[in-house]
Motif scaffolding. Structure first.
Motif, PDB file in Angstrom:
ATOM      1  N   GLU A 163       0.838  -1.217   0.000  1.00 31.46           N
ATOM      2  CA  GLU A 163       0.000   0.000   0.000  1.00 31.46           C
ATOM      3  C   GLU A 163       0.863   1.254   0.000  1.00 31.46           C
ATOM      4  O   GLU A 163       0.624   2.195  -0.765  1.00 31.46           O
ATOM      5  CB  GLU A 163      -0.900   0.003   1.244  1.00 31.46           C
ATOM      6  N   GLU A 164       1.867   1.253   0.873  1.00 35.67           N
ATOM      7  CA  GLU A 164       2.744   2.432   0.993  1.00 35.67           C
ATOM      8  C   GLU A 164       3.515   2.682  -0.307  1.00 35.67           C
ATOM      9  O   GLU A 164       3.678   3.827  -0.735  1.00 35.67           O
ATOM     10  CB  GLU A 164       3.729   2.234   2.146  1.00 35.67           C
ATOM     11  N   LEU A 165       3.987   1.612  -0.941  1.00 34.38           N
ATOM     12  CA  LEU A 165       4.765   1.771  -2.168  1.00 34.38           C
ATOM     13  C   LEU A 165       3.873   2.190  -3.344  1.00 34.38           C
ATOM     14  O   LEU A 165       4.291   2.975  -4.201  1.00 34.38           O
ATOM     15  CB  LEU A 165       5.510   0.473  -2.496  1.00 34.38           C
ATOM     16  N   ILE A 166       2.636   1.673  -3.374  1.00 29.29           N
ATOM     17  CA  ILE A 166       1.684   2.088  -4.418  1.00 29.29           C
ATOM     18  C   ILE A 166       1.438   3.592  -4.321  1.00 29.29           C
ATOM     19  O   ILE A 166       1.413   4.305  -5.329  1.00 29.29           O
ATOM     20  CB  ILE A 166       0.352   1.317  -4.292  1.00 29.29           C
ATOM     21  N   TYR A 200      -4.047   4.338  14.409  1.00 32.00           N
ATOM     22  CA  TYR A 200      -2.887   4.417  13.522  1.00 32.00           C
ATOM     23  C   TYR A 200      -2.922   5.646  12.613  1.00 32.00           C
ATOM     24  O   TYR A 200      -1.987   5.881  11.837  1.00 32.00           O
ATOM     25  CB  TYR A 200      -2.800   3.157  12.661  1.00 32.00           C
ATOM     26  N   GLY A 201      -4.006   6.422  12.692  1.00 32.01           N
ATOM     27  CA  GLY A 201      -4.091   7.650  11.901  1.00 32.01           C
ATOM     28  C   GLY A 201      -4.314   7.409  10.424  1.00 32.01           C
ATOM     29  O   GLY A 201      -3.784   8.128   9.574  1.00 32.01           O
ATOM     30  N   ILE A 202      -5.115   6.380  10.086  1.00 34.79           N
ATOM     31  CA  ILE A 202      -5.384   6.072   8.681  1.00 34.79           C
ATOM     32  C   ILE A 202      -6.887   5.876   8.478  1.00 34.79           C
ATOM     33  O   ILE A 202      -7.660   5.887   9.442  1.00 34.79           O
ATOM     34  CB  ILE A 202      -4.625   4.803   8.217  1.00 34.79           C
ATOM     35  N   SER A 203      -7.305   5.669   7.229  1.00 33.56           N
ATOM     36  CA  SER A 203      -8.712   5.410   6.919  1.00 33.56           C
ATOM     37  C   SER A 203      -8.793   4.403   5.776  1.00 33.56           C
ATOM     38  O   SER A 203      -7.805   4.200   5.045  1.00 33.56           O
ATOM     39  CB  SER A 203      -9.424   6.711   6.533  1.00 33.56           C
ATOM     40  N   PRO A 204      -9.951   3.734   5.572  1.00 35.16           N
ATOM     41  CA  PRO A 204     -10.069   2.714   4.519  1.00 35.16           C
ATOM     42  C   PRO A 204      -9.782   3.298   3.130  1.00 35.16           C
ATOM     43  O   PRO A 204     -10.134   4.448   2.846  1.00 35.16           O
ATOM     44  CB  PRO A 204     -11.532   2.251   4.630  1.00 35.16           C
ATOM     45  N   LYS A 205      -9.146   2.491   2.303  1.00 31.26           N
ATOM     46  CA  LYS A 205      -8.821   2.956   0.953  1.00 31.26           C
ATOM     47  C   LYS A 205      -8.571   1.760   0.043  1.00 31.26           C
ATOM     48  O   LYS A 205      -7.867   0.829   0.418  1.00 31.26           O
ATOM     49  CB  LYS A 205      -7.570   3.844   0.990  1.00 31.26           C
ATOM     50  N   ASP A 315       3.334   3.794 -11.204  1.00 36.04           N
ATOM     51  CA  ASP A 315       2.003   3.994 -10.597  1.00 36.04           C
ATOM     52  C   ASP A 315       1.097   2.774 -10.748  1.00 36.04           C
ATOM     53  O   ASP A 315      -0.122   2.890 -10.679  1.00 36.04           O
ATOM     54  CB  ASP A 315       1.290   5.219 -11.190  1.00 36.04           C
ATOM     55  N   ARG A 316       1.672   1.602 -10.957  1.00 37.01           N
ATOM     56  CA  ARG A 316       0.881   0.385 -11.104  1.00 37.01           C
ATOM     57  C   ARG A 316       1.465  -0.744 -10.261  1.00 37.01           C
ATOM     58  O   ARG A 316       2.670  -0.848 -10.083  1.00 37.01           O
ATOM     59  CB  ARG A 316       0.882  -0.076 -12.556  1.00 37.01           C
ATOM     60  N   ALA A 317       0.566  -1.601  -9.757  1.00 36.62           N
ATOM     61  CA  ALA A 317       0.980  -2.860  -9.132  1.00 36.62           C
ATOM     62  C   ALA A 317       0.342  -3.973  -9.961  1.00 36.62           C
ATOM     63  O   ALA A 317      -0.894  -4.059 -10.037  1.00 36.62           O
ATOM     64  CB  ALA A 317       0.522  -2.929  -7.685  1.00 36.62           C
ATOM     65  N   ILE A 318       1.161  -4.778 -10.608  1.00 37.28           N
ATOM     66  CA  ILE A 318       0.658  -5.877 -11.429  1.00 37.28           C
ATOM     67  C   ILE A 318       0.713  -7.156 -10.589  1.00 37.28           C
ATOM     68  O   ILE A 318       1.782  -7.564 -10.134  1.00 37.28           O
ATOM     69  CB  ILE A 318       1.502  -6.061 -12.705  1.00 37.28           C
ATOM     70  N   VAL A 319      -0.445  -7.765 -10.374  1.00 41.52           N
ATOM     71  CA  VAL A 319      -0.542  -8.993  -9.580  1.00 41.52           C
ATOM     72  C   VAL A 319      -0.639 -10.183 -10.523  1.00 41.52           C
ATOM     73  O   VAL A 319      -1.525 -10.226 -11.382  1.00 41.52           O
ATOM     74  CB  VAL A 319      -1.781  -8.955  -8.652  1.00 41.52           C
ATOM     75  N   LEU A 320       0.288 -11.127 -10.389  1.00 43.71           N
ATOM     76  CA  LEU A 320       0.220 -12.360 -11.177  1.00 43.71           C
ATOM     77  C   LEU A 320      -0.409 -13.436 -10.296  1.00 43.71           C
ATOM     78  O   LEU A 320       0.240 -14.022  -9.432  1.00 43.71           O
ATOM     79  CB  LEU A 320       1.617 -12.782 -11.632  1.00 43.71           C
ATOM     80  N   VAL A 463       7.645  -3.656  16.507  1.00 46.53           N
ATOM     81  CA  VAL A 463       6.648  -2.776  15.892  1.00 46.53           C
ATOM     82  C   VAL A 463       5.291  -3.470  15.839  1.00 46.53           C
ATOM     83  O   VAL A 463       5.188  -4.628  15.433  1.00 46.53           O
ATOM     84  CB  VAL A 463       7.069  -2.401  14.452  1.00 46.53           C
ATOM     85  N   ASN A 464       4.254  -2.746  16.253  1.00 44.58           N
ATOM     86  CA  ASN A 464       2.878  -3.195  16.024  1.00 44.58           C
ATOM     87  C   ASN A 464       2.519  -2.774  14.600  1.00 44.58           C
ATOM     88  O   ASN A 464       2.405  -1.574  14.312  1.00 44.58           O
ATOM     89  CB  ASN A 464       1.913  -2.539  17.020  1.00 44.58           C
ATOM     90  N   ILE A 465       2.383  -3.742  13.700  1.00 42.71           N
ATOM     91  CA  ILE A 465       2.105  -3.437  12.288  1.00 42.71           C
ATOM     92  C   ILE A 465       0.742  -2.752  12.180  1.00 42.71           C
ATOM     93  O   ILE A 465      -0.238  -3.214  12.766  1.00 42.71           O
ATOM     94  CB  ILE A 465       2.133  -4.715  11.428  1.00 42.71           C
ATOM     95  N   ARG A 466       0.702  -1.657  11.436  1.00 39.12           N
ATOM     96  CA  ARG A 466      -0.547  -0.889  11.330  1.00 39.12           C
ATOM     97  C   ARG A 466      -1.632  -1.683  10.604  1.00 39.12           C
ATOM     98  O   ARG A 466      -1.358  -2.653   9.893  1.00 39.12           O
ATOM     99  CB  ARG A 466      -0.302   0.443  10.620  1.00 39.12           C
ATOM    100  N   THR A 467      -2.866  -1.248  10.787  1.00 39.19           N
ATOM    101  CA  THR A 467      -4.008  -1.854  10.097  1.00 39.19           C
ATOM    102  C   THR A 467      -3.905  -1.560   8.603  1.00 39.19           C
ATOM    103  O   THR A 467      -3.437  -0.495   8.206  1.00 39.19           O
ATOM    104  CB  THR A 467      -5.325  -1.265  10.645  1.00 39.19           C
ATOM    105  N   ARG A 468      -4.334  -2.480   7.798  1.00 40.38           N
ATOM    106  CA  ARG A 468      -4.340  -2.264   6.348  1.00 40.38           C
ATOM    107  C   ARG A 468      -5.454  -1.327   5.942  1.00 40.38           C
ATOM    108  O   ARG A 468      -6.551  -1.369   6.499  1.00 40.38           O
ATOM    109  CB  ARG A 468      -4.487  -3.592   5.611  1.00 40.38           C
ATOM    110  N   LYS A 469      -5.200  -0.491   4.949  1.00 37.20           N
ATOM    111  CA  LYS A 469      -6.231   0.395   4.406  1.00 37.20           C
ATOM    112  C   LYS A 469      -7.132  -0.378   3.446  1.00 37.20           C
ATOM    113  O   LYS A 469      -8.320  -0.127   3.361  1.00 37.20           O
ATOM    114  CB  LYS A 469      -5.582   1.569   3.657  1.00 37.20           C
ATOM    115  N   SER A 470      -6.534  -1.318   2.707  1.00 36.09           N
ATOM    116  CA  SER A 470      -7.293  -2.127   1.748  1.00 36.09           C
ATOM    117  C   SER A 470      -7.705  -3.454   2.386  1.00 36.09           C
ATOM    118  O   SER A 470      -7.225  -3.809   3.460  1.00 36.09           O
ATOM    119  CB  SER A 470      -6.442  -2.382   0.497  1.00 36.09           C
ATOM    120  N   ARG A 471      -8.563  -4.171   1.697  1.00 39.02           N
ATOM    121  CA  ARG A 471      -9.067  -5.435   2.229  1.00 39.02           C
ATOM    122  C   ARG A 471      -7.992  -6.505   2.162  1.00 39.02           C
ATOM    123  O   ARG A 471      -7.300  -6.635   1.155  1.00 39.02           O
ATOM    124  CB  ARG A 471     -10.305  -5.880   1.447  1.00 39.02           C
ATOM    125  N   HIS A 472      -7.875  -7.278   3.219  1.00 45.72           N
ATOM    126  CA  HIS A 472      -6.901  -8.373   3.269  1.00 45.72           C
ATOM    127  C   HIS A 472      -7.503  -9.612   2.621  1.00 45.72           C
ATOM    128  O   HIS A 472      -8.566 -10.079   3.016  1.00 45.72           O
ATOM    129  CB  HIS A 472      -6.531  -8.654   4.728  1.00 45.72           C
TER     130      HIS A 472
END
Length: 527
Positions: A163-166, A200-205, A315-320, A463-472
């Motif tokens: 998410e962060e890299l995207i 964590y100071g984030i919102s769904p995305k 600006d793209r993430a290609i998922v195989l 580190v407590n890993i932050r919540t994901r913005k996108s669906r897991h």
């Protein structure tokens, strides 16, 4: 005094000391504290362990905790302080017994640990609100690995980094054997996780406009994909064909090698190899032709292959998505695609980016743990990729089965809970600077909490890993459905049983104490 939590006692050196804890609830293992040192001023240390001790005799223990107040002793390891040049220094003189110990303030922790003010935000230092940001360029170019046992949150953590890299426009090519990453398209809709987001100071995305999902032609999920990945079948090597087909018959293998040797003066395809084999008179050609026809029927290779440059776009993430695709096909796809991407990157035909490889132990196995046709190219990218701007994000639940050379090339290691002795031993060998205490800490990490090792951080941090913005997309499927409300009822029932058990146990102990006192009284009176 504000923030005062204890006082140094006993022997103290310049690298470690013990201190009496005034209020046990105020200090926990892995907490950061600060102490004054006469030569260096305020110095940061981390609590390694806390023990409770008392001077009670065995006979006094029957009186319970009220018999005598126990003391809590914490052991701390010194990290250091920053000098005028910004360099981390460990004191050269020991700490003085009797010196007060304070809770370390946020700004000093950030400064001493070398935390970034901005970067790839992965979570918060355990039990604090201090953000952990990693440098994006270092993370991508110098490689990263995520290691954990099943269920500890490795794929979830990978999703956070992706998410962060995207959001920073980094081109990503994600090798996804289980179809977990297409869900990046959608915002997180988990009520429990949404509730934690404010912390964590984030919102769904969702990242729907930046995610493209490709599948091989033989995938059972063609209807859900954005595109099909078809490979160029020109000049397949005998080793690749053997890996694809699983040919074990030595005579068939010999015929295959001979056929390809006859064709090597020009570019050749699977059809050309089939024609060449058909010209042989040997009886073994029939079985070999059957294997070659299977490759043709898979549709994996064709005269109109997918352009490889579309797999690494800005600006793209290609998922195989390779769910349902035979393992031998997966290995060859990874080998061929990554080889082409690396060559294209060296010629600057694709932008700098990162290859994300899930279940890495299947594609880069350690020597003696199996073999994969994709191993060699992955080793090459791990050792040379940083020079050309092609990074790796290696993810595995079996660290002992991943090539140690590749793990050791990863400058950033994110290690979640691991308990298998072989895996722990592999991490000790592959990750520099890990002490036995740190390895012990890895065994105790709760799910979603990681030890982060990075050359820009002065020490590994929890580190407590932050919540994901996108669906897991990697959530385990429930085999047995629990009826709504039944879980809560079951929990209440268990708690009630436990209380009843404790009450009965308490009564039994009281009776025993009374009997013991009676016996003691009669012994005293009558000898």
């Amino acid at each position: 005094m504000k923030g005062l939590v204890g006082r140094i006692f006993g022997e103290a050196s310049s690298t470690e000391f013990s201190f009496v804890v005034f209020e046990p609830k105020e200090v926990k293992r892995t907490d950061y504290v600060k102490v004054w040192n006469d030569s260096d001023g305020w110095v940061i240390a981390q609590v390694l362990d806390i023990i409770a001790t008392t001077d009670l005799k065995e006979s006094d223990a029957l009186k319970g905790r009220e018999a005598e107040k126990e003391a809590y002793i914490a052991k701390a390891y010194v990290i250091g302080s920053r000098d005028d040049k910004g360099l981390l220094r460990v004191p050269k003189t020991p700490f003085v017994p009797g010196e007060n110990v304070f809770k370390a303030d946020k700004e000093m922790i950030v400064e001493v640990l070398g935390l970034k003010r901005d970067g790839v935000y992965i979570g918060l230092i355990e039990d604090t609100d201090i953000r952990v940001n990693l440098d994006a360029n270092s993370l991508v170019q110098k490689h990263c690995c995520i290691l954990a046992k099943t269920g500890s949150g490795k794929s979830y953590t990978a999703g956070v980094i992706i998410e962060e890299l995207i959001e920073r426009g980094v081109p990503l090519f994600i090798i996804d054997p289980h179809g977990e990453y297409a869900s990046l398209k959608e915002p997180n809709d988990n009520p429990e996780e949404i509730e934690k987001m404010s912390y964590y100071g984030i919102s769904p995305k969702g990242y729907g406009d930046k995610i493209r999902v490709y599948v091989p032609p033989n995938s059972p999920f063609l209807d859900r994909a954005d595109g099909v990945l078809r490979l160029d079948g020109t000049n397949l090597t005998p080793e690749e064909i053997v890996d694809l087909t699983g040919i074990t018959n030595s005579t068939q293998q010999a015929l295959l090698y001979q056929a390809i040797k006859n064709l090597r003066d020009e570019d050749y395809t699977i059809e050309d190899i089939i024609s060449e084999v058909e010209s042989f008179k040997h009886n073994a050609r029939i079985g070999l032709l059957g294997h070659l026809e299977k490759i043709l029927d898979s549709g994996l290779f064709g005269k109109d292959p997918t352009p490889i440059d579309i797999l690494l776009q800005k600006d793209r993430a290609i998922v195989l998505d390779m769910r349902g695709v035979p393992p031998e096909h997966q290995e060859l796809i990874v080998s061929r695609v990554c080889s082409r991407l690396f060559e294209m990157r060296k010629r600057e035909e694709v932008p700098p980016g990162m290859i994300v490889i899930e279940e890495a132990h299947n594609f880069i196995p350690e020597r003696g743990m199996g073999k994969a046709v994709s191993t060699q190219i992955m080793r090459t990218i791990a050792s040379e990729g940083r020079k050309f701007g092609l990074g790796l994000l290696v993810i595995s639940q079996r660290p002992a089965r991943v090539d140690k050379n590749v793990v050791s090339q990863c400058n950033t290691q994110i290690i979640l809970r691991i308990t298998n002795p072989n895996d722990l031993n592999a991490i000790k060998k592959g990750v520099e600077g890990l002490t036995s205490e740190m390895v012990g800490e890895i065994k105790r990490l709760p799910p979603g909490t990681a030890m982060v090792v990075n050359p820009e951080l002065e020490k590994p941090i929890i580190v407590n890993i932050r919540t994901r913005k996108s669906r897991h997309g990697g959530v385990s499927v429930s085999v047995v459905k629990v009826k709504k409300g039944s879980k809560e009822k079951e929990t209440k029932k268990e708690k009630k049983k436990q209380k009843e058990k404790e009450r009965k146990e308490g009564k039994r102990k009281d009776k025993q104490d009374k009997k013991s006192k009676k016996k003691g009284f009669f012994r005293k009176m009558f000898g």
